[in-house]
Scaffold this motif. Structure first.
Motif, PDB file in Angstrom:
ATOM      1  N   LYS A   1       0.824  -1.226   0.000  1.00 56.64           N
ATOM      2  CA  LYS A   1       0.000   0.000   0.000  1.00 56.64           C
ATOM      3  C   LYS A   1       0.848   1.261   0.000  1.00 56.64           C
ATOM      4  CE  LYS A   1      -3.694   2.278   2.543  1.00 56.64           C
ATOM      5  NZ  LYS A   1      -3.654   2.986   3.792  1.00 56.64           N
ATOM      6  N   ASP A   2       1.835   1.298   0.888  1.00 53.57           N
ATOM      7  CA  ASP A   2       2.588   2.534   1.104  1.00 53.57           C
ATOM      8  C   ASP A   2       4.026   2.482   0.612  1.00 53.57           C
ATOM      9  OD1 ASP A   2       0.327   3.521   2.433  1.00 53.57           O
ATOM     10  OD2 ASP A   2       1.001   2.673   4.344  1.00 53.57           O
ATOM     11  N   GLY A   3       4.561   1.295   0.365  1.00 57.35           N
ATOM     12  CA  GLY A   3       5.970   1.174   0.022  1.00 57.35           C
ATOM     13  C   GLY A   3       6.844   1.156   1.260  1.00 57.35           C
ATOM     14  N   VAL A   4       8.151   1.085   1.049  1.00 58.14           N
ATOM     15  CA  VAL A   4       9.128   1.047   2.139  1.00 58.14           C
ATOM     16  C   VAL A   4      10.143   2.158   1.901  1.00 58.14           C
ATOM     17  CG1 VAL A   4      10.866  -0.338   3.334  1.00 58.14           C
ATOM     18  CG2 VAL A   4       8.841  -1.458   2.359  1.00 58.14           C
ATOM     19  N   ALA A   5      10.262   3.072   2.855  1.00 54.79           N
ATOM     20  CA  ALA A   5      11.201   4.195   2.715  1.00 54.79           C
ATOM     21  C   ALA A   5      12.607   3.751   3.099  1.00 54.79           C
ATOM     22  CB  ALA A   5      10.758   5.360   3.592  1.00 54.79           C
ATOM     23  N   ILE A   6      13.558   3.926   2.186  1.00 56.10           N
ATOM     24  CA  ILE A   6      14.968   3.621   2.403  1.00 56.10           C
ATOM     25  C   ILE A   6      15.771   4.723   1.712  1.00 56.10           C
ATOM     26  CG2 ILE A   6      16.848   2.005   1.850  1.00 56.10           C
ATOM     27  CD1 ILE A   6      14.916  -0.288   2.115  1.00 56.10           C
ATOM     28  N   PRO A   7      16.876   5.187   2.297  1.00 56.42           N
ATOM     29  CA  PRO A   7      17.652   6.258   1.657  1.00 56.42           C
ATOM     30  C   PRO A   7      18.115   5.875   0.254  1.00 56.42           C
ATOM     31  CG  PRO A   7      18.350   5.972   3.927  1.00 56.42           C
ATOM     32  CD  PRO A   7      17.419   4.841   3.625  1.00 56.42           C
ATOM     33  N   LEU A   8      17.988   6.831  -0.662  1.00 49.14           N
ATOM     34  CA  LEU A   8      18.487   6.629  -2.013  1.00 49.14           C
ATOM     35  C   LEU A   8      19.971   6.298  -2.023  1.00 49.14           C
ATOM     36  CD1 LEU A   8      16.671   9.670  -3.637  1.00 49.14           C
ATOM     37  CD2 LEU A   8      16.141   7.274  -4.116  1.00 49.14           C
ATOM     38  N   SER A   9      20.687   6.790  -1.022  1.00 51.74           N
ATOM     39  CA  SER A   9      22.140   6.642  -0.972  1.00 51.74           C
ATOM     40  C   SER A   9      22.588   5.225  -0.643  1.00 51.74           C
ATOM     41  CB  SER A   9      22.727   7.603   0.071  1.00 51.74           C
ATOM     42  OG  SER A   9      22.208   7.296   1.364  1.00 51.74           O
ATOM     43  N   ILE A  10      21.643   4.308  -0.437  1.00 50.98           N
ATOM     44  CA  ILE A  10      22.049   2.928  -0.190  1.00 50.98           C
ATOM     45  C   ILE A  10      22.810   2.375  -1.389  1.00 50.98           C
ATOM     46  CG2 ILE A  10      20.043   1.677  -1.106  1.00 50.98           C
ATOM     47  CD1 ILE A  10      20.106   0.068   1.573  1.00 50.98           C
ATOM     48  N   PHE A  11      22.591   2.992  -2.559  1.00 50.49           N
ATOM     49  CA  PHE A  11      23.323   2.583  -3.748  1.00 50.49           C
ATOM     50  C   PHE A  11      24.655   3.317  -3.889  1.00 50.49           C
ATOM     51  CE2 PHE A  11      18.925   1.417  -4.656  1.00 50.49           C
ATOM     52  CZ  PHE A  11      19.106   0.084  -4.983  1.00 50.49           C
TER      53      PHE A  11
ATOM     54  N   THR B   1      30.944   9.763  -4.225  1.00 48.12           N
ATOM     55  CA  THR B   1      29.815   9.654  -5.157  1.00 48.12           C
ATOM     56  C   THR B   1      28.945  10.905  -5.155  1.00 48.12           C
ATOM     57  OG1 THR B   1      28.414   8.610  -3.471  1.00 48.12           O
ATOM     58  CG2 THR B   1      29.721   7.144  -4.885  1.00 48.12           C
ATOM     59  N   GLY B   2      28.948  11.652  -4.038  1.00 52.34           N
ATOM     60  CA  GLY B   2      28.144  12.865  -3.950  1.00 52.34           C
ATOM     61  C   GLY B   2      26.671  12.621  -3.763  1.00 52.34           C
ATOM     62  N   ILE B   3      26.284  11.435  -3.272  1.00 50.85           N
ATOM     63  CA  ILE B   3      24.849  11.139  -3.130  1.00 50.85           C
ATOM     64  C   ILE B   3      24.473  10.865  -1.677  1.00 50.85           C
ATOM     65  CG2 ILE B   3      24.692  10.241  -5.479  1.00 50.85           C
ATOM     66  CD1 ILE B   3      24.637   7.409  -4.250  1.00 50.85           C
ATOM     67  N   HIS B   4      25.305  11.316  -0.736  1.00 53.99           N
ATOM     68  CA  HIS B   4      25.025  11.042   0.679  1.00 53.99           C
ATOM     69  C   HIS B   4      24.541  12.323   1.375  1.00 53.99           C
ATOM     70  CE1 HIS B   4      26.407   6.906   0.438  1.00 53.99           C
ATOM     71  NE2 HIS B   4      27.382   7.341  -0.328  1.00 53.99           N
ATOM     72  N   ILE B   5      25.199  12.765   2.420  1.00 57.98           N
ATOM     73  CA  ILE B   5      24.684  13.852   3.249  1.00 57.98           C
ATOM     74  C   ILE B   5      24.604  15.164   2.482  1.00 57.98           C
ATOM     75  CG2 ILE B   5      26.922  14.567   4.180  1.00 57.98           C
ATOM     76  CD1 ILE B   5      23.528  14.247   6.067  1.00 57.98           C
ATOM     77  N   GLU B   6      25.453  15.318   1.444  1.00 52.50           N
ATOM     78  CA  GLU B   6      25.418  16.560   0.672  1.00 52.50           C
ATOM     79  C   GLU B   6      24.094  16.738  -0.079  1.00 52.50           C
ATOM     80  OE1 GLU B   6      27.007  13.142  -0.583  1.00 52.50           O
ATOM     81  OE2 GLU B   6      28.537  14.534   0.127  1.00 52.50           O
ATOM     82  N   THR B   7      23.331  15.670  -0.233  1.00 52.88           N
ATOM     83  CA  THR B   7      22.012  15.760  -0.863  1.00 52.88           C
ATOM     84  C   THR B   7      20.895  15.829   0.171  1.00 52.88           C
ATOM     85  OG1 THR B   7      21.626  13.372  -0.930  1.00 52.88           O
ATOM     86  CG2 THR B   7      22.879  14.331  -2.756  1.00 52.88           C
TER      87      THR B   7
END
Length: 469
Positions: A63-73, A85-91
């Motif tokens: 129904k709602d999905g599962v929230a996980i940080p995009l930066s796991i990749f 990578t520039g996709i962690h805390i700077e985003t």
């Protein structure tokens, strides 16, 4: 290899179907409410990350999905942030929304408590109140290649073969792991290839692997004892759904590991755990079918032309994509002449020393076997690169080099690099990779693998101490 199964017909992307289907209700009706639902998200390296969700709240996943940080990749193989990578805390380390993959909600037979598992895939907000696939999720890279083939009226029929070692639970005296048959009889005389006695020795565990695969609906086929002590291989049936075939390979690794732990052992998919014994690979069999499921490679002269073009594209792009097939520092140790692991950019008919093999069989089973990938490689990325290579050959009508017969290790074909750093550089600079995977994926993946390589090169190994102290 087995012929394609009727259940694996071409379908819409599984992630789309998963948003619409209430699989959880059907699961509960059949199995009851599990204590937990394990949501499984394969990261860039194929490592499963995710969460345990209480079984009573399992329906919310659909129904709602599962929230996980995009930066796991953007995590390395050890689960650490690769800041470059520039996709962690700077985003702001934003969350993505993960959706269940249709058909992957299954019981977990090796769990000590009632549990279910489901694979998920990552999406991000599109700025218009909806969402779009997250570019760094490898699953979407494979979906893109499948869609490109479908636009040509072609559908991949795929099967994976997975090799692994069964290990003793504790390391040996030198700190290295030991295969289950490590003893005074270990050594070249203990290789015992295809031995029924080695299957019999661990029959309870191997039967549990087959039973767990049956319960989970994984299309497991042959189990054999491989070319080294404690090494085995499990083959999967062909599927006409490439996405499901790659999911099968991910889930089979987890299944084998879980069953081995239940038996007090470990399963290792390390590509080259022992210098004196064969490494573990992940062979991929691929044919292309038409919309009716007929094998396009087996369609007379036109089919042979299509097969040759597909093989040509796989070979032409192999150097640029080698780090997807051999993604680890240890994996390059597996590429040893004479070891049945390919070392050259080559192809041939019924020849296990080449990188791309055309196995014997009738026209309806005509296929290409890709033999480079290590057992630790990400199935979705491996298959995406294979299909992208095939497309390159088909769309450009490439002609392959001459096939090799006999000992391909001595045939003088162009060699695959043995150097991870060189493989990363070729990937990062590849125009083909940029077109097939996108410039951003190329950039991030190369940065992550460069960081992984540097971690190994900064470590002083035991031999150096033994030599210089």
């Amino acid at each position: 290899m087995p012929l394609p199964d009727a259940a694996g017909s071409a379908a819409a992307p599984a992630s789309d179907a998963g948003r619409k289907a209430d699989e959880f209700g059907a699961y509960v009706a059949e199995h009851g409410i599990p204590e937990i639902v394990e949501v499984l998200l394969p990261d860039t390296h194929g490592v499963l990350r995710g969460k345990w969700i209480p079984g009573g709240a399992g329906g919310k996943i659909w129904k709602d999905g599962v929230a996980i940080p995009l930066s796991i990749f953007g995590l390395d193989i050890w689960g650490r942030e690769v800041e470059e990578t520039g996709i962690h805390i700077e985003t702001g380390d934003r969350d993505g929304m993960c959706r269940p993959v249709a058909g992957t909600l299954k019981p977990v037979p090796w769990s000590p408590r009632p549990a279910a598992q489901v694979m998920i895939s990552m999406f991000e907000p599109n700025g218009q109140g909806g969402e779009r696939p997250w570019d760094l999720d490898p699953r979407h890279k494979l979906e893109a290649q499948v869609a490109r083939l479908a636009a040509l009226g072609l559908y991949p029929c795929v099967a994976f073969e997975l090799e692994f070692y069964l290990m003793k639970p504790a390391p040996g005296r030198d700190g290295a792991p030991e295969p289950v048959f490590a003893a005074a009889t270990s050594g070249p005389a203990r290789q015992n290839m295809y031995a029924m006695s080695d299957l019999d020795a661990y029959a309870p565990l191997l039967h549990d692997v087959r039973e767990a695969a049956r319960i989970q609906g994984l299309p497991a086929d042959t189990v054999i004892s491989e070319a080294a002590p404690g090494q085995y291989e499990v083959n999967l049936y062909h599927r006409r759904d490439a996405m499901a075939a790659a999911d099968d390979a991910i889930l089979l690794r987890r299944l084998i590991d879980g069953v081995a732990r239940k038996h007090g052992l470990r399963a290792s998919f390390m590509p080259k755990p022992f210098l004196d014994f064969a490494g573990s690979g992940m062979h991929v069999h691929v044919s292309l079918t038409d919309a009716a499921g007929n094998n396009a490679f087996g369609a007379g002269a036109a089919g042979e032309t299509l097969l040759r073009q597909a093989a040509a594209g796989m070979l032409a792009t192999m150097a640029d994509t080698a780090v997807l097939y051999v993604p680890s520092y240890n994996g390059f140790r597996r590429l040893v002449p004479g070891s049945y692991a390919p070392t050259s950019i080559s192809w041939g008919y019924d020849n296990r020393a080449v990188a791309v093999r055309v196995p014997n069989g009738p026209p309806k089973a005509r296929r290409l076997e890709h033999r480079i990938a290590g057992a630790d490689a990400h199935p979705h990325l491996v298959l995406a690169a294979i299909l992208a290579g095939m497309l390159e050959g088909i769309e450009r009508e490439l002609e392959p080099p001459a096939t090799l017969t006999g000992n391909a290790y001595e045939a003088g074909a162009p060699l695959l690099t043995y150097d991870m750093g060189e493989a990363i550089r070729m990937f990062a600079q590849s125009e083909f990779v940029g077109r097939a995977f996108g410039p951003e994926y190329r950039r991030v993946f190369a940065i992550m693998k460069e960081a992984e390589l540097m971690a190994f090169e900064r470590r002083i190994n035991l031999l150096e101490y033994e030599t210089y102290l």
